[in-house]
Design a protein around this motif. Structure first.
Motif, PDB file in Angstrom:
ATOM      1  N   PHE A 382      -2.236 -11.436  -5.605  1.00  0.00           N
ATOM      2  CA  PHE A 382      -3.113 -11.789  -4.495  1.00  0.00           C
ATOM      3  C   PHE A 382      -2.391 -11.633  -3.164  1.00  0.00           C
ATOM      4  CE2 PHE A 382      -5.622 -13.553  -7.843  1.00  0.00           C
ATOM      5  CZ  PHE A 382      -6.899 -13.253  -7.410  1.00  0.00           C
ATOM      6  N   TYR A 385      -2.654  -8.166  -2.425  1.00  0.00           N
ATOM      7  CA  TYR A 385      -4.059  -7.861  -2.162  1.00  0.00           C
ATOM      8  C   TYR A 385      -4.440  -8.215  -0.734  1.00  0.00           C
ATOM      9  CZ  TYR A 385      -8.998  -8.526  -1.739  1.00  0.00           C
ATOM     10  OH  TYR A 385     -10.276  -8.491  -1.261  1.00  0.00           O
ATOM     11  N   TYR A 386      -4.083  -9.441  -0.307  1.00  0.00           N
ATOM     12  CA  TYR A 386      -4.483  -9.874   1.034  1.00  0.00           C
ATOM     13  C   TYR A 386      -3.845  -8.999   2.102  1.00  0.00           C
ATOM     14  CZ  TYR A 386      -6.831 -13.962  -0.755  1.00  0.00           C
ATOM     15  OH  TYR A 386      -7.706 -14.768  -1.398  1.00  0.00           O
ATOM     16  N   LEU A 388      -2.933  -5.825   1.781  1.00  0.00           N
ATOM     17  CA  LEU A 388      -3.585  -4.509   1.774  1.00  0.00           C
ATOM     18  C   LEU A 388      -4.984  -4.590   2.361  1.00  0.00           C
ATOM     19  CD1 LEU A 388      -2.578  -3.042  -1.700  1.00  0.00           C
ATOM     20  CD2 LEU A 388      -1.652  -2.477   0.520  1.00  0.00           C
ATOM     21  N   ALA A 389      -5.723  -5.629   1.973  1.00  0.00           N
ATOM     22  CA  ALA A 389      -7.091  -5.761   2.467  1.00  0.00           C
ATOM     23  C   ALA A 389      -7.091  -5.951   3.975  1.00  0.00           C
ATOM     24  CB  ALA A 389      -7.789  -6.928   1.779  1.00  0.00           C
ATOM     25  N   GLY A 390      -6.080  -6.665   4.478  1.00  0.00           N
ATOM     26  CA  GLY A 390      -6.015  -6.896   5.911  1.00  0.00           C
ATOM     27  C   GLY A 390      -5.725  -5.623   6.685  1.00  0.00           C
ATOM     28  N   MET A 392      -6.528  -2.602   5.711  1.00  0.00           N
ATOM     29  CA  MET A 392      -7.535  -1.557   5.477  1.00  0.00           C
ATOM     30  C   MET A 392      -8.417  -1.366   6.711  1.00  0.00           C
ATOM     31  SD  MET A 392      -8.258   0.140   2.602  1.00  0.00           S
ATOM     32  CE  MET A 392      -8.052  -0.877   1.176  1.00  0.00           C
ATOM     33  N   ILE A 400      -0.798   2.396   3.366  1.00  0.00           N
ATOM     34  CA  ILE A 400      -1.335   1.724   2.181  1.00  0.00           C
ATOM     35  C   ILE A 400      -1.017   2.533   0.931  1.00  0.00           C
ATOM     36  CG2 ILE A 400      -3.463   1.016   1.039  1.00  0.00           C
ATOM     37  CD1 ILE A 400      -4.568   0.373   3.809  1.00  0.00           C
ATOM     38  N   VAL A 401      -1.254   3.833   1.024  1.00  0.00           N
ATOM     39  CA  VAL A 401      -0.994   4.685  -0.145  1.00  0.00           C
ATOM     40  C   VAL A 401       0.496   4.637  -0.501  1.00  0.00           C
ATOM     41  CG1 VAL A 401      -1.004   7.047  -0.990  1.00  0.00           C
ATOM     42  CG2 VAL A 401      -2.963   6.173   0.256  1.00  0.00           C
ATOM     43  N   ILE A 404       1.407   1.496  -2.222  1.00  0.00           N
ATOM     44  CA  ILE A 404       0.970   1.455  -3.611  1.00  0.00           C
ATOM     45  C   ILE A 404       1.893   2.247  -4.512  1.00  0.00           C
ATOM     46  CG2 ILE A 404      -0.802   2.511  -5.021  1.00  0.00           C
ATOM     47  CD1 ILE A 404      -2.712   1.234  -3.177  1.00  0.00           C
TER      48      ILE A 404
ATOM     49  N   PHE B 130     -14.012  -7.013  -8.145  1.00  0.00           N
ATOM     50  CA  PHE B 130     -12.693  -7.643  -8.193  1.00  0.00           C
ATOM     51  C   PHE B 130     -12.375  -8.098  -9.611  1.00  0.00           C
ATOM     52  CE2 PHE B 130      -9.498 -10.791  -7.127  1.00  0.00           C
ATOM     53  CZ  PHE B 130      -8.795 -10.120  -6.153  1.00  0.00           C
ATOM     54  N   LEU B 168      -0.053   2.796 -11.797  1.00  0.00           N
ATOM     55  CA  LEU B 168      -0.197   3.592 -10.580  1.00  0.00           C
ATOM     56  C   LEU B 168      -1.661   3.979 -10.384  1.00  0.00           C
ATOM     57  CD1 LEU B 168       1.485   4.872  -8.327  1.00  0.00           C
ATOM     58  CD2 LEU B 168       1.451   6.968  -9.606  1.00  0.00           C
ATOM     59  N   LEU B 171      -3.704   1.023  -9.293  1.00  0.00           N
ATOM     60  CA  LEU B 171      -3.482   0.609  -7.912  1.00  0.00           C
ATOM     61  C   LEU B 171      -4.305   1.469  -6.954  1.00  0.00           C
ATOM     62  CD1 LEU B 171       0.306  -0.172  -7.949  1.00  0.00           C
ATOM     63  CD2 LEU B 171      -1.529  -1.756  -7.492  1.00  0.00           C
ATOM     64  N   PHE B 172      -4.401   2.753  -7.269  1.00  0.00           N
ATOM     65  CA  PHE B 172      -5.236   3.601  -6.433  1.00  0.00           C
ATOM     66  C   PHE B 172      -6.689   3.148  -6.499  1.00  0.00           C
ATOM     67  CE2 PHE B 172      -1.672   6.532  -6.275  1.00  0.00           C
ATOM     68  CZ  PHE B 172      -1.779   6.959  -4.967  1.00  0.00           C
ATOM     69  N   LEU B 174      -7.620   0.165  -7.001  1.00  0.00           N
ATOM     70  CA  LEU B 174      -7.711  -1.074  -6.228  1.00  0.00           C
ATOM     71  C   LEU B 174      -7.960  -0.767  -4.758  1.00  0.00           C
ATOM     72  CD1 LEU B 174      -7.408  -4.164  -6.028  1.00  0.00           C
ATOM     73  CD2 LEU B 174      -4.987  -3.809  -5.642  1.00  0.00           C
ATOM     74  N   VAL B 175      -7.221   0.198  -4.238  1.00  0.00           N
ATOM     75  CA  VAL B 175      -7.398   0.546  -2.829  1.00  0.00           C
ATOM     76  C   VAL B 175      -8.837   1.005  -2.580  1.00  0.00           C
ATOM     77  CG1 VAL B 175      -6.737   2.150  -1.044  1.00  0.00           C
ATOM     78  CG2 VAL B 175      -5.008   1.122  -2.454  1.00  0.00           C
ATOM     79  N   ILE B 178     -11.105  -1.977  -2.637  1.00  0.00           N
ATOM     80  CA  ILE B 178     -11.006  -2.779  -1.410  1.00  0.00           C
ATOM     81  C   ILE B 178     -11.754  -2.076  -0.275  1.00  0.00           C
ATOM     82  CG2 ILE B 178      -9.471  -3.782   0.306  1.00  0.00           C
ATOM     83  CD1 ILE B 178      -7.328  -4.039  -1.757  1.00  0.00           C
ATOM     84  N   PHE B 179     -11.581  -0.768  -0.232  1.00  0.00           N
ATOM     85  CA  PHE B 179     -12.263  -0.007   0.807  1.00  0.00           C
ATOM     86  C   PHE B 179     -13.780  -0.169   0.686  1.00  0.00           C
ATOM     87  CE2 PHE B 179     -14.105   3.981   2.399  1.00  0.00           C
ATOM     88  CZ  PHE B 179     -13.640   3.924   3.697  1.00  0.00           C
ATOM     89  N   GLN B 182     -14.862  -3.547   1.826  1.00  0.00           N
ATOM     90  CA  GLN B 182     -14.893  -3.692   3.278  1.00  0.00           C
ATOM     91  C   GLN B 182     -16.118  -3.048   3.883  1.00  0.00           C
ATOM     92  OE1 GLN B 182     -11.647  -3.885   5.527  1.00  0.00           O
ATOM     93  NE2 GLN B 182     -10.643  -5.155   4.041  1.00  0.00           N
ATOM     94  N   PHE B 216      -9.598   8.564  -5.849  1.00  0.00           N
ATOM     95  CA  PHE B 216      -8.768   7.384  -6.130  1.00  0.00           C
ATOM     96  C   PHE B 216      -9.222   6.712  -7.422  1.00  0.00           C
ATOM     97  CE2 PHE B 216      -6.423   6.000  -2.058  1.00  0.00           C
ATOM     98  CZ  PHE B 216      -6.111   7.316  -1.790  1.00  0.00           C
TER      99      PHE B 216
END
Lengths: 464, 490
Positions: A382, A385-386, A388-390, A392, A400-401, A404, B130, B168, B171-172, B174-175, B178-179, B182, B216
């Motif tokens: 987490f 996560y926070y 990365l989310a912040g 974005m 970010i990439v 990761i 999530f 790996l 994680l991609f 995940l990004v 998240i995107f 948002q 991703f």
């Protein structure tokens, strides 16, 4: 506020112990005092005290109290961990005093509102640490660690002072709020003097030195490796947290308006920290050195929260520092017990066959490592996560990439320990003896690591 | 609530099993997994008898992390129901198949297996982005330890590669998630991870952003399945994992990737899917040919199955990406068939190894003369796997090829080679192992254990039953797939 007084008082008490010969009491009194300070801090959270403290030098709002809470909780766990460090010291009272003063400095760093207090906090925190790093007097690497840390620390302080002076020159004030205001006005009027930027840059470098971000990290692996393990644990948790909060207060508060000038620099520093640390850590054979590099990589992540420069930054750093500190204390406790009597040779082989020798401890270590590597459902996930989310949507997709990819590299060296524990054969089959207090501490930190992962909202939502 | 129980029960079972001593753990794990299967059958009936609206999910919705809009939201529709059933059906079989292997620390082994089951059911039932990610990662940890602690010789390095590779990819993903998160709540409803909101957000993205999201997320699924060229972790891991671990990996875990594509990729960024489908399908088809050709020359039988698995999953991926009713429906059905068949095949490899100490095809031969029952069971599983008509493999593969055919005739032609090449390597291996004269080694083959026989018989019954009468599967999958496609086309 009350906590700050309590901790400073404890430090003085510890100094008196040597004179009045109640040294034996300290090993009980100081941890209890820290616990009391934590409780008082909690009390203050519910009953805020509103006084103009020292002409607006310090401020204790929700944010400061939350971070003080993180520091005090970590410190309490640290004292349980460090009990035999003090027992084996001939001058234990002095060491208690040093730790308490360092903690005082750390609390000042999370609550300063004035540049002078920032500088004082940095010094009060650092000077005891120089001594502590060199506390294994007969060990040459410990001496080297202390010396190196001192030289680099002094260097960074110089930068910091110079930066403060330049900023003062541009804005005419030491007060954070006043500086923030005048910087904003100057920026809006497009009349920022060039030397303000120089000052900001110098302070940025100084803070990067303190939190050990690349390329200002060269001192940290040597210092981490050379210092006694307990001191290393102190540096990678409490000092790190305090350093980052100071960093954040400065850049997300004071220099908020000129963020377009420093975010890119910080992004590059963060990227460099991530790349250099993870790649170097992967080839380390010494666990403490590996943890030093891992700590640099975490610094890279926490910098990303500062780069985001929004209202998510503070909760992200709060959660990250708490998660990282708690897991680290647990991890260092395990490492310390395994290396007893083998200081200086903290290789991965120490973990060989731990899964067979101490299955419960090994399981705890797995949870801690998963958390450090950022795998759900641990707190470390987490935390990342926070962050990365912040970040974005702020135009730092490349960072970010990179972060990761680098956290996948990070898994490599954390899992080296897991593989050693479950895959390799130990030299001795008998279980490693763990003190009951240490075993309990490991259990508690592991439980917290999982628990924080299940209910992150309580920490994140604290400040809103 | 029922679906919540399906997730919680294995977790409780994992803790209880872990606390037990000796082989008690195995019995308990088997018991729990059978209860779990029974529960999932009850869920199936509830789903079938629920009001005609297939949109109605048997679901559970609780708040978890309110500040970032995460909910513990799970539910099943036709597609996920089938995969949940596959999981709960295979886990007892896998446990039963382990009765002749004695593992050290059985409590930990079966405890991890139960934990794995929880995560797998969670992945298939999650209706929150999530949560999906959490379960997705959670599934990786138990299987990693199963492979690391109980695996074969080189397990340290191999499992490690497996872990890093899949991590790996995730994680991609995940990004990308998240995107997407948002970008939810643009119409002022607040950000949310809910499946529908993620769909809405994904479809509203510009083509450029959709492209990023597509690649991703695709990367994560492609590694998990694995699709060429992300497959290099797979054969070694399958061969080195303990048999039960391999069964979990290939039987169920692989379906996380294909299921993920149906639920979390196609409907999220349909535009980009359509645009990049030719590339992705191209990769899948190359994978089919490549893996089939390598399978033909394999000496180790377990490795041969591993490569055959890459070929099969390549066709499934191609079917999904061809983006039509037959393709996706075929993919769902083929996921089930492949799951069941591959568990049977790996069990056969394990039986051979346990009885004779080798899996090398050239050292075997003539087992049919020694043990005819085994050879019949083997043949049925094998025919299911080469998709002979009237076996379950045929139903899925036929629909898949039909789906790919309406996408592109050329690609369908190449993909169709999978059936021929599959027959080549499978029948060759059967010939090498079972036919001919028994040699010194295989003469000692003897009888197979009752538990093994039971598992094989069950597998064979499923193969034949769903090959002859696939209607129940189609009935479940069809409306769900239709709904999915309708919602995209709108």
């Amino acid at each position: 506020m009350i906590a700050l007084f309590t901790i400073a008082g404890l430090g003085i008490l510890a100094l008196l112990a040597e004179i009045f010969k109640f040294r034996k009491l300290l090993s009980f009194a100081v941890p209890m005092g820290v616990l009391a300070a934590y409780c008082l801090n909690f009390y203050e959270w519910n009953h805020p005290i509103r006084i103009e403290q020292f002409a607006n030098m310090l401020q204790f709002g929700k944010l400061e109290l939350a971070f003080s809470g993180v520091l005090l909780a970590t410190a309490f766990f640290w004292f349980i961990f460090a009990n035999d460090y003090f027992e084996n010291e001939s001058s234990s009272a002095d060491h208690f005093a040093l730790v308490c003063f360092a903690l005082t400095g750390a609390i000042m760093l999370v609550s300063y509102t004035n540049m002078t207090m920032l500088f004082l906090g940095v010094e009060i925190l650092s000077i005891p640490l120089y001594v502590m790093a060199a506390s294994r007097k007969s060990d040459i690497s410990s001496n080297e660690a202390g010396f190196k840390y001192f030289l680099m620390g002094a260097f960074a302080s110089g930068f910091l002072l110079f930066g403060i002076a330049l900023v003062y020159g541009a804005t005419g004030s030491f007060d954070l709020a006043t500086i923030a205001d005048s910087v904003r006005i100057m920026y809006a009027a497009n009349a920022v003097p060039g030397f303000l930027y120089v000052g900001v840059l110098m302070m940025l470098i100084a803070m990067c030195f303190k939190v050990a971000a690349a390329p200002f990290h060269f001192w940290s692996p040597d210092v981490y490796q050379g210092s006694p393990t307990v001191v290393t644990a102190f540096m990678s948790t409490i000092v790190k947290t305090a350093g980052f909060v100071a960093f954040m207060r400065l850049f997300n508060g004071c220099f908020f308006s000129v963020s377009d000038k420093w975010t890119l620099i910080l992004a590059v520093i963060s990227a460099a920290s991530l790349v250099i640390s993870n790649i170097t850590a992967a080839s380390q054979s010494n666990v403490k050195r590996m943890l030093a590099y891992s700590s640099i990589s975490h610094a890279g992540f926490m910098l990303m929260a500062i780069i985001a420069n929004s209202q998510t930054s503070t909760p992200a750093i709060l959660y990250y520092s708490l998660a990282y500190s708690i897991s680290s204390i647990g991890g260092f406790t395990i490492l310390y017990n395994l290396t007893k009597g083998k200081e200086g040779q903290e290789t991965f082989d120490l973990f060989n066959g731990l899964g067979k020798r101490n299955p419960m401890i090994a399981a705890c270590m797995v949870v801690i490592l998963l958390s450090l590597a950022g795998i759900p459902v641990t707190s470390g996930f987490f935390a990342k996560y926070y962050v990365l989310a912040g970040l974005m949507g702020k135009g730092f997709g490349w960072l970010i990439v990179l972060a990761i990819v680098m956290s996948a590299v990070g898994v490599y060296y954390y899992f080296k320990i897991i593989i050693a524990m479950y895959f390799k054969k130990p030299d001795i089959e008998t279980p490693v003896a763990f003190e009951s207090s240490h075993a309990a501490l490991i259990g508690i930190t592991t439980a917290f690591t999982i628990l924080l992962g299940f209910v992150p909202q309580y920490i994140i939502g604290m400040l809103s | 609530m029922l679906i919540g129980t399906l997730i919680i029960l294995p977790l409780i079972a994992a803790i209880l099993v872990w606390m037990m001593k000796g082989q008690m753990a195995r019995t308990a794990a088997l018991g729990f997994s059978i209860v779990e299967f029974a529960l999932s059958v009850v869920t199936l009936f509830q789903l079938k008898h629920s009001p005609s609206d297939p949109r109605k999910f048997l679901s559970l919705d609780c708040t978890w992390i309110e500040s970032i809009g995460v909910k513990f939201s799970v539910g099943v529709d036709g597609i996920s129901m089938l995969l949940v059933l596959l999981t709960t059906f295979l886990v007892p079989l896998i446990i039963l198949s382990s009765y002749k292997n004695t593992y050290e620390k059985p409590n930990a082994f079966y405890g991890l297996m139960m934990l794995m089951q929880m995560a797998l059911v969670g992945v298939f039932a999650a209706r929150d982005g999530f949560l999906f990610y959490i379960f997705w990662e959670l599934a990786l940890i138990p299987i990693y330890f199963i492979c690391l602690i109980w695996g074969g010789e080189n397990r340290g390095k191999i499992t490690f590669k497996f872990f890093i590779y899949t991590l790996l990819g995730s994680l991609f993903m995940l990004v990308a998630l998240i995107f997407l998160y948002q970008n939810t709540g643009i119409d002022g409803t607040g950000k949310s991870w809910a499946l529908e909101e993620i769909y809405k957000a994904g479809r509203s993205l510009s083509m450029e952003h959709q492209t990023y999201v597509f690649w991703f997320i695709f990367l994560a699924f492609a590694i998990k399945m694995p699709v060429f060229p992300f497959h290099s972790w797979q054969p070694d891991t399958y061969v080195n994992a303990p048999t039960q671990g391999t069964m979990l990996l290939s039987g169920i875990m692989l379906k996380m990737g294909t299921f993920g594509m149906i639920r979390w990729l196609l409907p999220v960024v349909p535009g980009a899917c359509e645009k990049y489908a030719p590339i992705a399908i191209g990769l899948s088809v190359v994978g089919i040919l490549y893996a089939s050709c390598i399978a033909i020359v394999q000496k180790d039988y377990k490795r041969l199955i591993a490569y055959s698995s890459i070929a099969h999953v390549g066709l499934i991926a191609a079917g999904i990406l061809s983006f039509n009713q037959q393709g996706i429906q075929g993919a769902v059905i083929q996921m089930l068939s492949h799951g069941v068949n591959v568990v049977g095949l790996f069990l056969i490899a394990d039986i051979l190894f346990r009885h004779l100490g080798t899996r090398t095809i050239s050292e075997l031969g003539g087992i049919r003369n020694v043990n005819p029952t085994f050879s019949v069971l083997f043949l049925i599983v094998l025919l299911g796997s080469v998709a002979l008509p009237l076996t379950n493999g045929f139903v899925g593969e036929f629909l898949l090829l039909a789906g790919v055919f309406s996408f592109s005739k050329v690609i369908a032609g190449i993909a169709g080679l999978t059936v021929i090449l599959g027959a080549v390597y499978m029948l060759r291996s059967y010939q090498g192992i079972m036919l001919g004269e028994a040699n010194e080694l295989t003469k000692k083959f003897g009888e197979i254990a009752k538990t093994d026989k039971a598992v094989l018989v069950i597998v064979c019954i499923v193969i034949v039953a769903f090959g002859v009468y696939p209607k129940p599967l189609n009935d479940l999958a069809e409306p769900a797939v239709k709904l999915l496609l309708d919602s995209i086309k709108k």
